[in-house]
Design a protein around this motif. Structure first.
Motif, PDB file in Angstrom:
ATOM      1  N   GLU A   1       0.860  -0.946  -0.037  1.00  0.00           N
ATOM      2  CA  GLU A   1       0.293  -0.184   0.070  1.00  0.00           C
ATOM      3  C   GLU A   1       0.929   1.024   0.036  1.00  0.00           C
ATOM      4  O   GLU A   1       1.856   1.126   0.704  1.00  0.00           O
ATOM      5  CB  GLU A   1      -0.946  -0.052   1.266  1.00  0.00           C
TER       6      GLU A   1
ATOM      7  N   SER B   1      -5.259   6.134  -0.345  1.00  0.00           N
ATOM      8  CA  SER B   1      -3.978   5.402  -0.792  1.00  0.00           C
ATOM      9  C   SER B   1      -3.984   4.617  -1.974  1.00  0.00           C
ATOM     10  O   SER B   1      -5.243   4.236  -2.371  1.00  0.00           O
ATOM     11  CB  SER B   1      -3.562   4.369   0.517  1.00  0.00           C
TER      12      SER B   1
ATOM     13  N   GLU C   1      -3.866   0.859  -3.167  1.00  0.00           N
ATOM     14  CA  GLU C   1      -3.818  -0.355  -2.668  1.00  0.00           C
ATOM     15  C   GLU C   1      -3.441  -1.495  -3.622  1.00  0.00           C
ATOM     16  O   GLU C   1      -4.060  -1.337  -4.732  1.00  0.00           O
ATOM     17  CB  GLU C   1      -5.133  -0.883  -2.088  1.00  0.00           C
TER      18      GLU C   1
ATOM     19  N   ASP D   1      -7.647   2.240  -5.971  1.00  0.00           N
ATOM     20  CA  ASP D   1      -7.961   3.206  -4.792  1.00  0.00           C
ATOM     21  C   ASP D   1      -8.488   2.475  -3.593  1.00  0.00           C
ATOM     22  O   ASP D   1      -9.004   1.488  -3.792  1.00  0.00           O
ATOM     23  CB  ASP D   1      -9.050   4.327  -5.376  1.00  0.00           C
ATOM     24  N   CYS D   2      -8.119   2.895  -2.536  1.00  0.00           N
ATOM     25  CA  CYS D   2      -8.724   2.441  -1.228  1.00  0.00           C
ATOM     26  C   CYS D   2     -10.269   2.688  -1.217  1.00  0.00           C
ATOM     27  O   CYS D   2     -10.471   3.826  -1.536  1.00  0.00           O
ATOM     28  CB  CYS D   2      -7.895   2.964  -0.188  1.00  0.00           C
TER      29      CYS D   2
ATOM     30  N   TYR E   1     -12.494   2.304   1.578  1.00  0.00           N
ATOM     31  CA  TYR E   1     -13.045   2.471   2.776  1.00  0.00           C
ATOM     32  C   TYR E   1     -12.931   4.370   2.883  1.00  0.00           C
ATOM     33  O   TYR E   1     -12.125   4.928   2.391  1.00  0.00           O
ATOM     34  CB  TYR E   1     -12.167   2.009   3.764  1.00  0.00           C
TER      35      TYR E   1
ATOM     36  N   ALA F   1      -7.659   4.913   3.565  1.00  0.00           N
ATOM     37  CA  ALA F   1      -6.221   4.084   3.687  1.00  0.00           C
ATOM     38  C   ALA F   1      -6.718   3.059   4.732  1.00  0.00           C
ATOM     39  O   ALA F   1      -7.376   3.123   5.618  1.00  0.00           O
ATOM     40  CB  ALA F   1      -5.119   4.863   4.067  1.00  0.00           C
ATOM     41  N   THR F   2      -5.715   1.738   4.523  1.00  0.00           N
ATOM     42  CA  THR F   2      -5.762   0.615   5.289  1.00  0.00           C
ATOM     43  C   THR F   2      -4.519   0.371   5.945  1.00  0.00           C
ATOM     44  O   THR F   2      -4.108  -0.770   6.061  1.00  0.00           O
ATOM     45  CB  THR F   2      -6.250  -0.359   4.870  1.00  0.00           C
TER      46      THR F   2
ATOM     47  N   ASN G   1      -5.899  -5.009   2.672  1.00  0.00           N
ATOM     48  CA  ASN G   1      -6.472  -3.651   1.780  1.00  0.00           C
ATOM     49  C   ASN G   1      -7.992  -3.730   1.657  1.00  0.00           C
ATOM     50  O   ASN G   1      -8.644  -5.029   1.685  1.00  0.00           O
ATOM     51  CB  ASN G   1      -5.780  -3.804   0.580  1.00  0.00           C
ATOM     52  N   SER G   2      -8.640  -2.717   1.441  1.00  0.00           N
ATOM     53  CA  SER G   2      -9.943  -2.776   1.070  1.00  0.00           C
ATOM     54  C   SER G   2     -10.460  -3.573  -0.024  1.00  0.00           C
ATOM     55  O   SER G   2     -11.408  -3.941  -0.262  1.00  0.00           O
ATOM     56  CB  SER G   2     -10.586  -1.443   1.144  1.00  0.00           C
TER      57      SER G   2
END
Length: 852
Positions: free
Chosen positions: A323, A439, A441, A457-458, A460, A464-465, A470-471
């Motif tokens: 990430e 973030s 991902e 793209d994230c 969530y 970011a995670t 990762n989402s």
């Protein structure tokens, strides 16, 4: 490689033997001082043997003497001096040193005994006038006897050997003190050997193994490496043969014996043996490989043990870039998350991360990333912790030199292990994702980092995670139907349709023993249920599954392929559909003639095929794409036959009473433009069968139909449509007046009969000129010349004429109507189409003859 080189003194006597070793890029020298017979300075054979000159305090300095003579020496009133050459008395009373014995002169006996408690204190002496202070960079030492006659002297420098707390030792007492090759640093772990034999002295029996002569192949093994071959060299650095010794190779980290070997054959002085063993049960990380010589009679056990660090790196991709926050919100930090794909922790000490500009070490202390765990690298730990206060900072690391600054437009990141072997790398751009505080991902840590489709793209709300899955992380089990294709893509009735489902394993585990169902959705017909037993590997592997839909009738179809896999964690991508229209067999029905004038408008169709055609549910359309249905009860269009569709059947028959083909009146008929338009013929599935594009260039021919010149030429080319030259202005239900099998690519003038004989006998009295052109309307001239080049007849001189198949005849007369004499005549033509910029010229010859 082992070389021996003898070195002689000025009297041509053997002084020493060097054994020079080259192992790969590593070279060092072992010097074996053999039989030396050199006179010593003075009457005695007491020599300066060891010097401790580089110490933390001058009180720790000392000088060792050695009696190399065969007799006992009395040191009463002997003295010692440094570079100042001011002798300092050693002792004023009798002090006897036996042959082969050592005496250590110290500046401070208490300090000396603290540093070397194991030394024999009987042979440690603090001179009466104090030992001269020695310089750390080097000095001069002179030993005098009772008559102040120099007994031995040495002028040494730091380059000779000796270091902080390590003494400078003499290799051979019999050899000159002034030779730097006769000196070296002490190898004893205590840093010195006072009152005993020097560590670098040549022993009679001395086997040695050195750290630098232990090597591994491959030099940089990985976790998946099958085995590592260990090589070690054992040297005989003594003066006598050695045999019956044992060599042990072991992993001292795991306390594992790897190899044991006994050398029964004598090993000569200066020779070596290579010990080799194979190590297969090594582990990831650091292992200390130790080589031990077990030889009871060895006189120098200090060099009987050596070790080398075997570092086994994880396989490439064990730890990956997972990430990236490269475009954070203002006042928030950039960071990079790493993920350990393996089931063991990985020590990241001295690993590196680099962008396109610079490389930094992750950590210079021992720190591990947990198995299946995460580590976040940040440039500003306090700011990161303020943004993500809930995270465990034990796994949030700030590299000692900071994190490379990432570009908002994209950048390059490379992760390398301690051997600077690449673990993972990615070169991303802004269109991959990750902008405005969101973030970037990685979807699947097991798939390639270089694939842009493996990032996004994230999703969530937090954007970011870090330190969490990762989402958009790929699921363990996710088999998808990417596409369903149909072959052929434009089938005809009766064709077999091949349905191919392209499957992709988007998950992170292998899948097998699943089903694929093919069905036709409009009818619910199940075409095939296929069980797949071939494994589909993870991380994007593709597999095609096919079946056949036989003898498809004409019509519209919607097919579906669906996966049946109970463990699939993403059923949303388990199916794909595809539609196809199966048309009738190829139909060779042509738009053949168009009448766009009023009273009434009509269109002629021509069946150029070999079978009759049913026009029920067929359509016509013009340029505005409005559809006009042909009546359902229309008769068949016979093979090689014609059919007329019109807006008014009665008016058509009034104009063309002799028309002999079916005449069909349509309820609605397209309104045809009188200057230019388009007519399309569509089958019941609205598939275009034929198209006519026309342009009217000659209003003078209004009232005449537009005829198709060639049924095989492109009907959408206006040049294929020509104003009819028939006497009735049209040729409904009959061959077109301008019909030609092929439209010529260039102008062609044909003359027939040739020769001709205009003698009034009713046979070949005239010749006919036929002109075929690749254009329609032209300005045309046709002139006839005799062989002297004189114009004898202008046959045509007209503007905007329909030149194709232009019928002209010549009766053999000139412009005044007088008969011409027999001979050869040349016919010239010139045709110009000003609108299209076409200028054509040509000629032909004709023979005018008469019966004899």
């Amino acid at each position: 490689m082992l070389n021996r080189c003898a070195i002689f003194d000025n009297d041509n006597r053997l002084r020493k033997t060097d054994i020079c070793l080259r192992i790969g890029k590593m070279r060092f020298r072992l010097c074996f001082w053999l039989i030396l017979i050199l006179p010593l300075t003075g009457q005695s054979q007491v020599v300066i043997n060891e010097i401790m000159y580089h110490t933390e305090h001058s009180s720790q300095e000392w000088v060792e003497l050695y009696n190399a003579a065969e007799d006992t020496i009395n040191l009463q009133n002997w003295s010692i001096a440094d570079a100042n050459f001011s002798p300092k008395r050693i002792i004023s009373t009798a002090f006897f040193v036996p042959p082969g014995s050592y005496l250590t002169l110290v500046r401070d006996q208490a300090a000396f005994e603290t540093q070397f408690p194991q030394s024999d204190s009987l042979w440690v002496l603090e001179p009466e006038d104090a030992l001269p202070a020695l310089n750390n960079s080097g000095d001069v030492i002179v030993l005098y006897d009772a008559e102040l006659t120099p007994v031995d002297s040495v002028e040494f420098s730091a380059s000779w050997g000796g270091d902080r707390g390590i003494s400078l030792e003499r290799i051979a007492p019999q050899n000159p003190s002034i030779d730097p090759q006769n000196w070296g640093s002490c190898l004893d772990p205590n840093g010195g050997t006072p009152t005993r034999k020097n560590s670098i002295s040549i022993q009679s029996i001395d086997l040695a193994v050195f750290d630098e002569n232990i090597r591994f192949e491959p030099a940089i093994p990985r976790e998946s490496t099958s085995y590592v071959t260990i090589y070690a060299l054992v040297y005989n650095v003594g003066l006598m043969d050695a045999s019956g010794f044992r060599v042990i190779v072991r992993d001292s980290t795991q306390q594992t014996l790897l190899h044991e070997f006994v050398q029964e054959t004598p090993l000569a002085p200066g020779d070596f043996i290579e010990v080799m063993t194979v190590y297969a049960d090594f582990r990831r990380g650091d292992q200390v490989i130790e080589v031990i010589i077990d030889f009871d009679t060895d006189q120098n056990p200090q060099n009987n043990r050596a070790q080398q660090l075997l570092h086994v790196s994880p396989d490439a991709g064990a730890v990956v870039i997972n990430e990236i926050m490269y475009a954070p919100h203002p006042d928030e930090p950039e960071w990079v998350e790493l993920f350990n794909r393996t089931l063991q922790p990985v020590n990241l000490r001295y690993w590196y991360i680099a962008d396109a500009q610079r490389e930094v070490v992750l950590t210079d202390v021992s720190r591990v990333i947990p198995a299946q765990g995460y580590v976040v690298l940040v440039d500003d730990l306090p700011t990161f912790s303020a943004v993500y206060p809930q995270l465990d900072t034990a796994f949030v690391w700030q590299p000692p030199e900071g994190l490379p600054t990432l570009n908002n437009s994209g950048d390059r990141l490379v992760l390398s292990d301690r051997r600077v072997v690449r673990m993972d790398s990615v070169q991303f751009t802004a269109n991959w994702g990750g902008q405005d505080g969101i973030s970037l991902e990685r979807i699947n840590p097991d798939a390639a980092a270089t694939d842009s489709t493996n990032w996004g793209d994230c999703l969530y709300p937090e954007g970011a995670t870090p330190l969490a899955p990762n989402s958009i992380l790929a699921k363990p089990v996710d088999l998808a139907v990417l596409t369903l294709t149909i072959d052929p893509d434009e089938p005809q009735a009766g064709d077999d349709l091949t349905l191919t489902a392209t499957l992709q394993n988007l998950g992170r585990t292998e899948v097998l023993n699943f089903g694929v169902r093919f069905e036709e959705l409009t009818t619910g017909e199940v075409i095939a249920d296929i069980t797949v037993t071939t494994p589909v590997p993870p991380n994007g592997a593709i597999q095609d599954i096919s079946t056949t839909y036989p003898n498809a009738p004409a019509g519209d179809y919607q097919f579906q392929a669906r996966i049946d896999l109970g463990s699939d964690e993403n059923p949303a991508n388990d199916a794909a559909t595809a539609t196809v229209r199966v048309g009738n067999p190829p139909i060779d029905l042509k738009l053949n003639e168009i009448y766009y004038e009023d009273d009434p408008e009509w269109i002629e169709l021509y069946n150029a095929g070999e079978a009759a055609i049913n026009l029920s549910h067929w359509m016509l359309a013009d340029a505005d794409s409005t559809l006009y249905a042909i009546p359902e009860d229309v008769p068949l269009v016979e093979a090689m036959g014609f059919l007329i569709v019109t807006e008014n059947r009665d008016q058509f028959l009034t104009r063309f009473p002799a028309a002999s083909c079916p005449i069909i009146q349509m309820e609605r008929f397209p309104t045809l433009n009188k200057t230019e338009d388009e007519v399309r013929l569509l089958d019941p599935y609205l598939m275009e069968v034929d198209r006519a594009v026309y342009r009217v260039d000659d209003p003078a021919h209004s009232g005449n139909s537009l005829e198709r010149r060639s049924p095989t030429a492109d009907p959408s080319n206006p040049a294929n449509w020509v104003t009819s030259v028939a006497l009735d202005g049209a040729t409904p239900c009959a061959e077109n007046s301008v019909f030609t099998e092929v439209i010529p690519e260039k102008a062609v003038l044909s003359v027939s009969p040739n020769p001709f004989s205009p003698d009034g006998d009713g046979q070949d009295d005239v010749t006919f000129l036929t002109l075929s052109l690749p254009v329609n309307l032209v300005d045309l001239t046709i002139d006839i010349y005799d062989v002297q080049g004189r114009l004898v007849r202008q046959l045509v001189n007209e503007k905007r004429v329909q030149a194709n198949k232009y019928p002209q005849q010549w009766d053999g007369r000139d412009d005044q109507g007088d008969p011409l004499s027999i001979g050869i005549y040349i016919i010239f033509f010139e045709a110009i189409n000003w609108q299209e910029g076409i200028h054509l010229k040509g000629k032909a010859t004709v023979v005018l003859a008469k019966n004899l």
